[in-house]
Design an enzyme around this catalytic site. Sequence first.
Site, PDB file in Angstrom:
ATOM      1  N   SER A 150       0.840  -1.202   0.000  1.00 16.32           N
ATOM      2  CA  SER A 150       0.000   0.000   0.000  1.00 16.32           C
ATOM      3  C   SER A 150       0.871   1.246   0.000  1.00 16.32           C
ATOM      4  O   SER A 150       1.949   1.264   0.608  1.00 16.32           O
ATOM      5  CB  SER A 150      -0.854  -0.025   1.263  1.00 16.32           C
ATOM      6  N   TYR A 202      -1.456  -0.262  10.580  1.00 14.08           N
ATOM      7  CA  TYR A 202      -1.679  -0.969   9.313  1.00 14.08           C
ATOM      8  C   TYR A 202      -0.479  -0.795   8.372  1.00 14.08           C
ATOM      9  O   TYR A 202       0.035  -1.757   7.796  1.00 14.08           O
ATOM     10  CB  TYR A 202      -2.970  -0.464   8.665  1.00 14.08           C
ATOM     11  N   LYS A 231       2.345  -3.541   6.725  1.00 18.31           N
ATOM     12  CA  LYS A 231       2.642  -3.701   5.294  1.00 18.31           C
ATOM     13  C   LYS A 231       4.137  -3.512   5.029  1.00 18.31           C
ATOM     14  O   LYS A 231       4.740  -4.246   4.249  1.00 18.31           O
ATOM     15  CB  LYS A 231       1.820  -2.707   4.467  1.00 18.31           C
ATOM     16  N   ARG A 247      -9.684  14.407   9.605  1.00 17.68           N
ATOM     17  CA  ARG A 247      -9.578  13.088  10.242  1.00 17.68           C
ATOM     18  C   ARG A 247      -8.117  12.890  10.662  1.00 17.68           C
ATOM     19  O   ARG A 247      -7.209  13.128   9.865  1.00 17.68           O
ATOM     20  CB  ARG A 247     -10.007  12.015   9.234  1.00 17.68           C
TER      21      ARG A 247
HETATM   22  P1  NAD Z   1     -10.758  -7.187   1.436  1.00 15.61           P
HETATM   23  O1  NAD Z   1     -10.960  -7.094   2.906  1.00 15.61           O
HETATM   24  O2  NAD Z   1     -11.939  -7.019   0.554  1.00 15.61           O
HETATM   25  O3  NAD Z   1     -10.052  -8.550   1.057  1.00 15.61           O
HETATM   26  C1  NAD Z   1      -9.154  -9.232   1.923  1.00 15.61           C
HETATM   27  C2  NAD Z   1      -9.469 -10.718   1.812  1.00 15.61           C
HETATM   28  O4  NAD Z   1      -8.580 -11.428   2.678  1.00 15.61           O
HETATM   29  C3  NAD Z   1     -10.905 -11.049   2.243  1.00 15.61           C
HETATM   30  O5  NAD Z   1     -11.495 -11.931   1.316  1.00 15.61           O
HETATM   31  C4  NAD Z   1     -10.703 -11.704   3.609  1.00 15.61           C
HETATM   32  O6  NAD Z   1     -11.740 -12.614   3.941  1.00 15.61           O
HETATM   33  C5  NAD Z   1      -9.355 -12.365   3.432  1.00 15.61           C
HETATM   34  N1  NAD Z   1      -8.670 -12.609   4.714  1.00 15.61           N
HETATM   35  C6  NAD Z   1      -8.503 -11.739   5.744  1.00 15.61           C
HETATM   36  N2  NAD Z   1      -7.825 -12.333   6.749  1.00 15.61           N
HETATM   37  C7  NAD Z   1      -7.570 -13.613   6.334  1.00 15.61           C
HETATM   38  C8  NAD Z   1      -6.886 -14.708   6.921  1.00 15.61           C
HETATM   39  N3  NAD Z   1      -6.355 -14.629   8.148  1.00 15.61           N
HETATM   40  N4  NAD Z   1      -6.814 -15.865   6.213  1.00 15.61           N
HETATM   41  C9  NAD Z   1      -7.372 -15.965   4.978  1.00 15.61           C
HETATM   42  N5  NAD Z   1      -8.013 -14.958   4.380  1.00 15.61           N
HETATM   43  C10 NAD Z   1      -8.109 -13.789   5.046  1.00 15.61           C
HETATM   44  O7  NAD Z   1      -9.628  -6.109   1.049  1.00 15.61           O
HETATM   45  P2  NAD Z   1      -9.107  -5.634  -0.376  1.00 15.61           P
HETATM   46  O8  NAD Z   1      -9.456  -4.198  -0.513  1.00 15.61           O
HETATM   47  O9  NAD Z   1      -9.490  -6.588  -1.422  1.00 15.61           O
HETATM   48  O10 NAD Z   1      -7.542  -5.692  -0.107  1.00 15.61           O
HETATM   49  C11 NAD Z   1      -6.744  -6.784  -0.534  1.00 15.61           C
HETATM   50  C12 NAD Z   1      -5.316  -6.527  -0.113  1.00 15.61           C
HETATM   51  O11 NAD Z   1      -4.876  -5.302  -0.671  1.00 15.61           O
HETATM   52  C13 NAD Z   1      -5.138  -6.403   1.405  1.00 15.61           C
HETATM   53  O12 NAD Z   1      -3.921  -7.039   1.750  1.00 15.61           O
HETATM   54  C14 NAD Z   1      -5.040  -4.913   1.621  1.00 15.61           C
HETATM   55  O13 NAD Z   1      -4.283  -4.588   2.755  1.00 15.61           O
HETATM   56  C15 NAD Z   1      -4.343  -4.465   0.347  1.00 15.61           C
HETATM   57  N6  NAD Z   1      -4.609  -3.060  -0.008  1.00 15.61           N
HETATM   58  C16 NAD Z   1      -5.891  -2.630  -0.126  1.00 15.61           C
HETATM   59  C17 NAD Z   1      -6.154  -1.301  -0.431  1.00 15.61           C
HETATM   60  C18 NAD Z   1      -7.554  -0.770  -0.522  1.00 15.61           C
HETATM   61  O14 NAD Z   1      -7.763   0.448  -0.375  1.00 15.61           O
HETATM   62  N7  NAD Z   1      -8.564  -1.593  -0.763  1.00 15.61           N
HETATM   63  C19 NAD Z   1      -5.075  -0.410  -0.644  1.00 15.61           C
HETATM   64  C20 NAD Z   1      -3.774  -0.904  -0.526  1.00 15.61           C
HETATM   65  C21 NAD Z   1      -3.555  -2.240  -0.206  1.00 15.61           C
HETATM   66  C1  WQD Z   2      -9.711   9.524   0.771  1.00 15.53           C
HETATM   67  C2  WQD Z   2      -9.952  11.019   1.008  1.00 15.53           C
HETATM   68  C3  WQD Z   2     -10.224  11.586   3.329  1.00 15.53           C
HETATM   69  C4  WQD Z   2     -13.972   9.369   3.920  1.00 15.53           C
HETATM   70  C5  WQD Z   2      -6.917   4.572   2.878  1.00 15.53           C
HETATM   71  C6  WQD Z   2      -5.798   3.884   3.577  1.00 15.53           C
HETATM   72  C7  WQD Z   2      -4.787   3.409   2.574  1.00 15.53           C
HETATM   73  C8  WQD Z   2      -5.436   2.550   1.497  1.00 15.53           C
HETATM   74  C9  WQD Z   2      -6.578   3.266   0.873  1.00 15.53           C
HETATM   75  C10 WQD Z   2      -5.388   0.252   2.239  1.00 15.53           C
HETATM   76  C11 WQD Z   2      -9.184  11.571   2.202  1.00 15.53           C
HETATM   77  C12 WQD Z   2     -11.500  11.839   2.565  1.00 15.53           C
HETATM   78  C13 WQD Z   2     -12.821   9.933   3.377  1.00 15.53           C
HETATM   79  C14 WQD Z   2     -15.050  10.226   4.279  1.00 15.53           C
HETATM   80  C15 WQD Z   2     -13.753  12.123   3.519  1.00 15.53           C
HETATM   81  N1  WQD Z   2      -5.993   1.332   2.022  1.00 15.53           N
HETATM   82  N2  WQD Z   2     -12.725  11.273   3.184  1.00 15.53           N
HETATM   83  N3  WQD Z   2     -14.903  11.574   4.052  1.00 15.53           N
HETATM   84  O1  WQD Z   2      -7.282   7.557   3.721  1.00 15.53           O
HETATM   85  O2  WQD Z   2      -6.436   8.033   1.366  1.00 15.53           O
HETATM   86  O3  WQD Z   2      -6.407   5.740   2.229  1.00 15.53           O
HETATM   87  O4  WQD Z   2      -7.490   3.699   1.894  1.00 15.53           O
HETATM   88  O5  WQD Z   2      -4.233  -0.006   2.063  1.00 15.53           O
HETATM   89  O6  WQD Z   2      -3.845   2.674   3.285  1.00 15.53           O
HETATM   90  O7  WQD Z   2      -5.188   4.778   4.484  1.00 15.53           O
HETATM   91  O8  WQD Z   2      -8.565   6.744   1.674  1.00 15.53           O
HETATM   92  O9  WQD Z   2     -10.917   6.716   1.006  1.00 15.53           O
HETATM   93  O10 WQD Z   2     -10.378   6.846   3.466  1.00 15.53           O
HETATM   94  O11 WQD Z   2      -9.940   8.820   2.002  1.00 15.53           O
HETATM   95  O12 WQD Z   2     -13.690  13.330   3.349  1.00 15.53           O
HETATM   96  O13 WQD Z   2     -16.092   9.792   4.778  1.00 15.53           O
HETATM   97  O14 WQD Z   2     -11.349  11.195   1.321  1.00 15.53           O
HETATM   98  O15 WQD Z   2     -10.014  12.560   4.295  1.00 15.53           O
HETATM   99  O16 WQD Z   2      -8.817  12.879   1.879  1.00 15.53           O
HETATM  100  P1  WQD Z   2      -7.139   7.123   2.332  1.00 15.53           P
HETATM  101  P2  WQD Z   2     -10.019   7.213   2.068  1.00 15.53           P
END
Ligand code: NAD
Ligand code: WQD
Length: 337
Positions: free
Chosen positions: A124, A148, A152, A291
């Site tokens: 991430s 978090y 990562k 936030r």
């Molecule tokens: P998600 O929560 O939809 O998917 C995660 C999946 O992992 C789910 O299906 C969950 O059931 C499974 N899981 C969780 N813990 C588990 C465990 N102990 N054993 C087996 N399965 C398990 O999230 P996502 O948005 O699809 O994210 C996928 C990956 O990408 C995550 O590692 C997340 O940290 C990373 N990521 C997500 C974002 C984002 O904003 N969505 C951004 C950057 C990185």
């Molecule tokens: C985006 C913008 C908020 C909600 C997070 C994680 C990052 C990654 C992606 C997993 C910001 C604003 C949000 C709301 C708002 N996830 N906002 N009202 O914080 O950039 O990233 O998700 O890896 O690690 O930190 O994403 O969608 O929460 O926010 O005004 O109700 O929207 O302040 O500027 P963020 P977000």
Amino acid sequence: MRVLVTGGAGFIGSHTLVELLGQGHHCCVVDSFATSSPEALARVRELTNAPLDAHEADIRDTARLTGIAEEFRPEAVIHFAGLKAVGESAERPVDYYEVNVGGTLSLIRAMEAAGCGRVIFSSSATVYGDPEYLPFDEAHPLKPINVYGQTKAMAERVLSDWAGAAPGRGAVLLRYFNPVGAHASGRIGEDPAGIPSNLMPFLAQVASGERERLSIFGDDYDTPDGTGVRDYIHVVDLARAHVAALGRVAALEGAEPINVGTGRGYSVKEMHAAFSKVVGRELPYEIAPRRAGDIATSVADPSRARERLGWEAAHGIEDMAKSIWAWQSANPRGYRG
Ligand code: NAD
Ligand code: WQD
């Protein structure tokens, strides 16, 4: 290729499976459904008409994971499984370290037992922390500012040390910026439990009437309109980056971090306007305090992805908004509906 996909039922995993299966890859999913539903996999099968093995298992269960890997014999692993809520990670740090770091160690053991040395990891942009300069390139220092992000960064470290310790090992560390959007069919999408903490799922629930109004967290940032700026990446583009990374990881020695973003930032107000336009009415919002832990701007330098994966984003914010609305309006209660 034979690809083991951890967390395949999740938001990004399910979209990636559609692309992988569509390209003829053979996939096996391991998911505990901790934050997802088996229904997502049923819909992936429906969209692709392809066979898909799936096992309900926790990645921390090394013996179980090893058995699955030894039987499937993956040529590569895509490791999505993990916990991702920034706020929750401060309240339950040990769970986050256990799943995100411990789970990665467990996966490596299973891969070793099955003779697999190739992994693509869901990292991430949050690993960078407060920007020392923008856009973020992969050489930017890693100083995560929440639990978090620490998990990562630690998992990246573990995978890098492992990949560097013997020949025949490669790890592509994909640093996602802000994944949003859904499959154009509206059959799969993001299905957060409880109150969404991310912007676009929250806005989607305002549009479908599940929530009253959006709170915009701060309009006094040092950005063009005062609201936070992010590099939103369409989940289908992100899914395709994983398919491209499979080609890269096959011959890679060691670890390689790669940003996955568009290089273009949009403000909260711009995203609100784009989504309101698609829905056909101005969605209600209020300006709320900042936030804690938010930064003003996060934008990727995506040039490495272009050079090394031959990948770049194709979808803009209109596609993001349209696809979210297609998903949300057909599934206002997500997979539970
Ligand atoms: P998600 O929560 O939809 O998917 C995660 C999946 O992992 C789910 O299906 C969950 O059931 C499974 N899981 C969780 N813990 C588990 C465990 N102990 N054993 C087996 N399965 C398990 O999230 P996502 O948005 O699809 O994210 C996928 C990956 O990408 C995550 O590692 C997340 O940290 C990373 N990521 C997500 C974002 C984002 O904003 N969505 C951004 C950057 C990185
Ligand atoms: C985006 C913008 C908020 C909600 C997070 C994680 C990052 C990654 C992606 C997993 C910001 C604003 C949000 C709301 C708002 N996830 N906002 N009202 O914080 O950039 O990233 O998700 O890896 O690690 O930190 O994403 O969608 O929460 O926010 O005004 O109700 O929207 O302040 O500027 P963020 P977000």
